[in-house]
Scaffold this motif. Structure first.
Motif, PDB file in Angstrom:
ATOM      1  N   UNK A  42       0.817  -1.217   0.000  1.00 61.92           N
ATOM      2  CA  UNK A  42       0.000   0.000   0.000  1.00 61.92           C
ATOM      3  C   UNK A  42       0.853   1.270   0.000  1.00 61.92           C
ATOM      4  N   UNK A  43       2.151   1.122   0.282  1.00 66.78           N
ATOM      5  CA  UNK A  43       3.059   2.259   0.165  1.00 66.78           C
ATOM      6  C   UNK A  43       3.313   2.642  -1.290  1.00 66.78           C
ATOM      7  N   UNK A  44       3.062   1.687  -2.220  1.00 65.85           N
ATOM      8  CA  UNK A  44       3.423   1.894  -3.620  1.00 65.85           C
ATOM      9  C   UNK A  44       2.246   1.783  -4.592  1.00 65.85           C
ATOM     10  N   UNK A  45       1.330   0.857  -4.335  1.00 64.21           N
ATOM     11  CA  UNK A  45       0.288   0.549  -5.312  1.00 64.21           C
ATOM     12  C   UNK A  45      -0.562   1.767  -5.702  1.00 64.21           C
ATOM     13  N   UNK A  53      -2.654   5.554 -14.726  1.00 64.95           N
ATOM     14  CA  UNK A  53      -4.000   5.709 -15.290  1.00 64.95           C
ATOM     15  C   UNK A  53      -4.680   7.033 -14.985  1.00 64.95           C
ATOM     16  N   UNK A  54      -4.032   7.863 -14.175  1.00 59.89           N
ATOM     17  CA  UNK A  54      -4.643   9.135 -13.812  1.00 59.89           C
ATOM     18  C   UNK A  54      -5.734   9.023 -12.767  1.00 59.89           C
ATOM     19  N   UNK A  55      -5.786   7.892 -12.021  1.00 58.16           N
ATOM     20  CA  UNK A  55      -6.790   7.717 -10.974  1.00 58.16           C
ATOM     21  C   UNK A  55      -6.385   8.483  -9.718  1.00 58.16           C
ATOM     22  N   UNK A  56      -7.321   8.667  -8.804  1.00 61.76           N
ATOM     23  CA  UNK A  56      -7.047   9.370  -7.555  1.00 61.76           C
ATOM     24  C   UNK A  56      -6.393   8.417  -6.553  1.00 61.76           C
ATOM     25  N   UNK A  57      -5.169   8.702  -6.150  1.00 64.10           N
ATOM     26  CA  UNK A  57      -4.426   7.803  -5.261  1.00 64.10           C
ATOM     27  C   UNK A  57      -5.064   7.705  -3.875  1.00 64.10           C
ATOM     28  N   UNK A  58      -5.679   8.795  -3.411  1.00 63.97           N
ATOM     29  CA  UNK A  58      -6.325   8.780  -2.094  1.00 63.97           C
ATOM     30  C   UNK A  58      -7.490   7.799  -2.074  1.00 63.97           C
ATOM     31  N   UNK A  59      -8.262   7.787  -3.143  1.00 61.41           N
ATOM     32  CA  UNK A  59      -9.390   6.848  -3.252  1.00 61.41           C
ATOM     33  C   UNK A  59      -8.891   5.414  -3.272  1.00 61.41           C
ATOM     34  N   UNK A  60      -7.815   5.177  -4.022  1.00 61.75           N
ATOM     35  CA  UNK A  60      -7.245   3.829  -4.094  1.00 61.75           C
ATOM     36  C   UNK A  60      -6.732   3.380  -2.736  1.00 61.75           C
ATOM     37  N   UNK A  61      -6.112   4.294  -1.990  1.00 58.59           N
ATOM     38  CA  UNK A  61      -5.602   3.961  -0.666  1.00 58.59           C
ATOM     39  C   UNK A  61      -6.748   3.622   0.285  1.00 58.59           C
ATOM     40  N   UNK A  62      -7.872   4.341   0.142  1.00 60.20           N
ATOM     41  CA  UNK A  62      -9.025   4.100   1.013  1.00 60.20           C
ATOM     42  C   UNK A  62      -9.598   2.696   0.821  1.00 60.20           C
ATOM     43  N   UNK A  63      -9.386   2.107  -0.357  1.00 58.10           N
ATOM     44  CA  UNK A  63      -9.883   0.759  -0.617  1.00 58.10           C
ATOM     45  C   UNK A  63      -9.198  -0.289   0.269  1.00 58.10           C
ATOM     46  N   UNK A 164       9.443  -3.069  -0.582  1.00 60.65           N
ATOM     47  CA  UNK A 164       9.226  -1.697  -1.036  1.00 60.65           C
ATOM     48  C   UNK A 164      10.364  -1.232  -1.938  1.00 60.65           C
ATOM     49  N   UNK A 165      11.605  -1.543  -1.537  1.00 68.12           N
ATOM     50  CA  UNK A 165      12.745  -1.096  -2.347  1.00 68.12           C
ATOM     51  C   UNK A 165      12.831  -1.860  -3.667  1.00 68.12           C
ATOM     52  N   UNK A 166      12.669  -3.190  -3.619  1.00 68.05           N
ATOM     53  CA  UNK A 166      12.793  -3.987  -4.847  1.00 68.05           C
ATOM     54  C   UNK A 166      11.649  -3.704  -5.817  1.00 68.05           C
ATOM     55  N   UNK A 167      10.430  -3.559  -5.302  1.00 65.50           N
ATOM     56  CA  UNK A 167       9.288  -3.294  -6.173  1.00 65.50           C
ATOM     57  C   UNK A 167       9.385  -1.890  -6.773  1.00 65.50           C
ATOM     58  N   UNK A 168       9.948  -0.960  -6.008  1.00 68.39           N
ATOM     59  CA  UNK A 168      10.162   0.393  -6.537  1.00 68.39           C
ATOM     60  C   UNK A 168      11.113   0.364  -7.723  1.00 68.39           C
ATOM     61  N   UNK A 169      12.184  -0.439  -7.603  1.00 71.96           N
ATOM     62  CA  UNK A 169      13.153  -0.575  -8.698  1.00 71.96           C
ATOM     63  C   UNK A 169      12.476  -1.184  -9.927  1.00 71.96           C
ATOM     64  N   UNK A 170      11.664  -2.226  -9.703  1.00 71.41           N
ATOM     65  CA  UNK A 170      10.966  -2.868 -10.821  1.00 71.41           C
ATOM     66  C   UNK A 170      10.005  -1.902 -11.511  1.00 71.41           C
ATOM     67  N   UNK A 171       9.290  -1.105 -10.713  1.00 68.05           N
ATOM     68  CA  UNK A 171       8.357  -0.135 -11.292  1.00 68.05           C
ATOM     69  C   UNK A 171       9.088   0.872 -12.176  1.00 68.05           C
TER      70      UNK A 171
END
Length: 420
Positions: A42-45, A53-63, A164-171
């Motif tokens: 949830x720190x990255x997704x 996609x231009x979606x609202x990150x706050x809304x996604x975090x609330x999910x 978090x670090x490895x997935x950040x690198x992959x992204x």
């Protein structure tokens, strides 16, 4: 069959035997993927999908909150299923399904499908994370549970840094879609290997529980089955241990969540920069790794009940230090106590369930106690929000309230009858 094997004679050593260490390493991997898929991600997704996609990150975090509630339901469902099909099959199947869902997560075309897939991941990940994994520990290490959990749960705080670090690198290198596929495929492979690697019980490979000789109590325990009538849902719900453990550990978990989730905002509220606050949080996360082992060792040394009371006392100290966090020296000391707490409650809770219900009753009790405890700890966010509103944004009042909650939790834990 054990004549030529060096058996352990102490509850505090780490002589688990070859197969025992193999199962601890396997449980470490399960804790890693469970934390990565349901919590640390949830720190990255949200930001990754918002940028793509231009979606609202706050809304996604609330999910994350309703998805977490669905995960609690999964914990109960797979906890009961664990009794029927065994931890190995449960873990292997849910790892494969979770991995497949994670692999397709990166291509969801709408915020609604984002929530649906994330909720399904939380549901199925509970199968290997909160149901099968601690059940493996209960089966393999019913007496050395403290030390075994101390090692296994190290991977949860370590995941915060590694994933978090490895997935950040992959992204950054491959983008959202490929990054999710890579981790999803790895989970699928481990799920497939599970059917060969994992063993439900030490007897399956001619080993002994804890890599120790069986004493009289363990011989009696070995004759009981998880589906014994005494471990029915009705009997578990009527058992006083169920409610004392659920309420006591739920309150302590509420305090831990309240402190850790608001650690960075608290530091910033008293004048520290975001970078400084994140540095404090990183130090606490690193301390949590050896902290997991420390609580496991203390559990084995003085018993789960006493170790938990010490844990509660340590968080009273942590909260008192955070109240006075305008002093940099006290902040660093507070980081130590906060970090120790991050690495402790997960193993102490599972250990207490094993202590109260034994190797055979753990799966049934855990399927009920864990969801109840989780519901109580989720009240941390409601309580924190209410206290911040009343105090006008000051963290002093919430922390004072959490000190009271912590003490009440410790008192409830002390009411749990001592059990060998």
């Amino acid at each position: 069959m054990n004549k030529n094997r060096k058996l352990s004679t102490s509850l505090t050593d780490s002589r688990f035997g070859g197969w025992g260490w193999s199962m601890i390493i396997y449980c470490m991997i399960l804790y890693f993927f469970y934390s990565a898929f349901t919590t640390d991600g949830q720190n990255l997704f949200p930001d990754a999908f918002a940028a793509l996609n231009g979606w609202d990150s706050t809304t996604l975090l609330a999910y994350a909150t309703p998805a977490g509630i669905i995960g609690l339901i999964g914990g109960f469902v797979f906890g009961r299923l664990n009794i029927k099909i065994g931890s190995k099959i449960n873990s292997g199947i849910t790892l494969i399904i979770s991995g497949a869902l994670f692999a397709v997560f990166g291509i969801v075309p709408s915020p609604m499908l984002y929530f649906v897939v994330m909720a399904l991941i939380c549901f199925f990940a509970a199968g290997f994370g909160s149901a099968a994994c601690p059940a493996f520990i209960a089966s393999w290490f019913p007496r050395k549970k403290g030390i075994a959990l101390g090692w296994a749960t190290m991977e949860a705080p370590l995941c915060t840094a590694l994933f978090v670090s490895s997935f950040s690198v992959l992204l950054g290198k491959y983008g959202v879609k490929t990054s999710f596929v890579i981790y999803g495929v790895i989970a699928i492979i481990i799920g497939a290997v599970t059917f060969v690697w994992a063993k439900n019980d030490p007897a399956d490979v001619g080993a002994l529980p804890d890599n120790m000789e069986l004493d009289d109590s363990m011989k009696a325990e070995e004759e009981l089955r998880p589906d014994d009538a005494r471990y029915s849902i009705a009997n578990i719900l009527k058992n006083k241990y169920t409610w004392l453990i659920s309420i006591g550990y739920g309150l302590l978990w509420m305090v831990t969540i309240g402190v850790v989730s608001q650690f960075v905002p608290r530091m910033m509220s008293v004048g520290y920069s975001n970078a400084e606050a994140l540095r404090f949080m990183t130090v606490s996360a690193l301390i949590a790794i050896p902290g997991s082992y420390f609580w496991g060792w203390l559990d084995a040394k003085v018993g789960t009940k006493r170790a938990t009371v010490v844990y509660a006392a340590s968080y009273v100290i942590a909260l008192a230090l955070l109240i006075t966090s305008f002093n940099i020296a006290l902040v660093w000391i507070g980081c130590v106590f906060v970090g120790l707490g991050i690495g402790g409650l997960l193993n102490l809770l599972s250990s207490m369930i094993i202590t109260a219900f034994g190797k055979s009753g753990f799966m049934s009790a855990n399927s009920i106690i864990m969801p109840i405890t989780s519901v109580i700890r989720m009240l941390a966010f409601v309580l924190m929000a209410m206290m911040l509103t009343i105090s006008g944004g000051s963290y002093t009042l919430p922390y004072l309230v959490f000190i009271v909650v912590d003490i009440v939790g410790a008192i409830v834990i002390m009411l749990i009858p001592q059990k060998k």
